[in-house]
Design a protein around this motif. Structure first.
Motif, PDB file in Angstrom:
ATOM      1  N   SER A   1      26.328  34.684  15.136  1.00  0.00           N
ATOM      2  CA  SER A   1      25.549  33.514  14.719  1.00  0.00           C
ATOM      3  C   SER A   1      26.249  32.225  15.107  1.00  0.00           C
ATOM      4  O   SER A   1      25.607  31.236  15.470  1.00  0.00           O
ATOM      5  CB  SER A   1      25.274  33.548  13.211  1.00  0.00           C
TER       6      SER A   1
ATOM      7  N   VAL B   1      23.476  30.391  17.109  1.00  0.00           N
ATOM      8  CA  VAL B   1      22.674  29.496  16.267  1.00  0.00           C
ATOM      9  C   VAL B   1      23.217  28.076  16.427  1.00  0.00           C
ATOM     10  O   VAL B   1      24.393  27.830  16.143  1.00  0.00           O
ATOM     11  CB  VAL B   1      22.722  29.921  14.790  1.00  0.00           C
TER      12      VAL B   1
ATOM     13  N   ALA C   1      25.357  32.341   5.990  1.00  0.00           N
ATOM     14  CA  ALA C   1      24.442  31.745   6.968  1.00  0.00           C
ATOM     15  C   ALA C   1      23.813  30.505   6.346  1.00  0.00           C
ATOM     16  O   ALA C   1      23.687  30.402   5.124  1.00  0.00           O
ATOM     17  CB  ALA C   1      23.345  32.736   7.367  1.00  0.00           C
TER      18      ALA C   1
ATOM     19  N   TRP D   1      18.457  32.494  12.241  1.00  0.00           N
ATOM     20  CA  TRP D   1      19.652  32.973  11.551  1.00  0.00           C
ATOM     21  C   TRP D   1      19.599  34.485  11.372  1.00  0.00           C
ATOM     22  O   TRP D   1      20.582  35.192  11.626  1.00  0.00           O
ATOM     23  CB  TRP D   1      19.797  32.296  10.181  1.00  0.00           C
TER      24      TRP D   1
END
Length: 288
Positions: free
Chosen positions: A167, A171, A204, A221
């Motif tokens: 992530s 992200v 997250a 996510w």
């Protein structure tokens, strides 16, 4: 196999509209936990409203050293406060901490006062603990927090500020901040685990306001949190709250909170975590 998912809304008690927004999500059981800042002018009313409403969601403590004024008398914690008696903002606090100008005995005094204040307001010990602006993951502050909590049984769920590498790479938004937090968070997570504090494997949701405008914010996510382990969603929802201006954030911060609130209520949020194989649980259940 389904993976455990805790959804924890920070900053209950920060402002009236923020608290109402979080309480709405709690009543809808969209979130599984929240944490309350106890040193604000709005904390007592927020606590009373939570008790009256009694949602089936955990409410815990949000230790705070960077917003409003301490629970302790300012003269008892002089290295933590400005001349007007309010806490230093985060940037100044971290600078002073790095230079050894923050007195750890004062940090203990204030965090213990806040811990006791939570119990006065709610009538029980907190089963969930995470700190405002993650201040308790920084060196020495973490040790003070564990000292405050050492006699609590059962151990509270503590946020582990550790982001999965997938992530972090895939992200967008606040990547430098997230990498720095994860570097400090790993050390504290290892210590918390070694002394028996429950918590999720990954976190997250940490980002900056601009990226919350994306309709695919939560979907992305869940697509990139990694293939295994439990996950905590760290979120900051709420209704528009003018009391936060110049206390906690600027206008973009208010927009972010209302946007997160809407995204959490959208069907796409539940669809995303269901498709990713996650099952929401209350943080207090993680000890099992």
């Amino acid at each position: 196999m389904q993976r455990a998912l805790t959804i924890v809304a920070d900053d209950y008690g920060m402002g009236p509209a923020t608290s109402r927004g979080i309480l709405e999500l709690a009543c809808l059981r969209i979130i599984t936990g929240s944490v309350m800042i106890v040193n604000t002018p709005f904390a007592a009313a927020a606590a009373a409203e939570w008790i009256d409403t009694a949602p089936e969601v955990d409410l815990g403590w949000h230790p705070n050293l960077t917003l409003d004024s301490p629970v302790s008398l300012a003269e008892h914690v002089p290295t933590l406060v400005r001349k007007d008696g309010s806490f230093w903002p985060l940037s100044v606090f971290l600078g002073k901490l790095s230079l050894g100008l923050i007195n750890m005995a004062e940090v203990y005094r204030e965090l213990k006062a806040q811990y006791d204040r939570f119990q006065e307001l709610m009538g029980y010990v907190p089963r969930v603990v995470n700190s405002h602006q993650h201040v308790t993951i920084f060196p020495n502050i973490d040790a003070v927090l564990f000292e405050v909590l050492k006699d609590q049984n059962p151990r509270p769920y503590i946020r582990r500020v550790v982001e999965h590498g997938t992530s972090l790479m895939r992200v967008p938004g606040a990547r430098v901040k997230r990498a720095v937090l994860a570097s400090f968070g790993r050390r504290v997570a290892r210590r918390a685990s070694s002394i028996g504090y429950p918590g999720c494997d990954w976190i997250a949701g940490v980002t900056d306001p601009a990226h919350v405008n994306d309709d695919e914010f939560w979907v992305r996510w869940f697509e990139h949190v990694g293939p295994d382990g439990s996950l905590e969603i760290c979120c900051h929802p709420g209704f528009r709250d003018e009391t936060l201006l110049n206390r906690d954030c600027a206008e973009d911060g208010l927009v972010r909170r209302t946007r997160e609130h809407l995204l959490l209520k959208a069907p796409s949020f539940r669809d995303a975590f269901t498709q990713a194989g996650f099952q929401p649980v209350r943080p207090s259940a993680m000890a099992a």
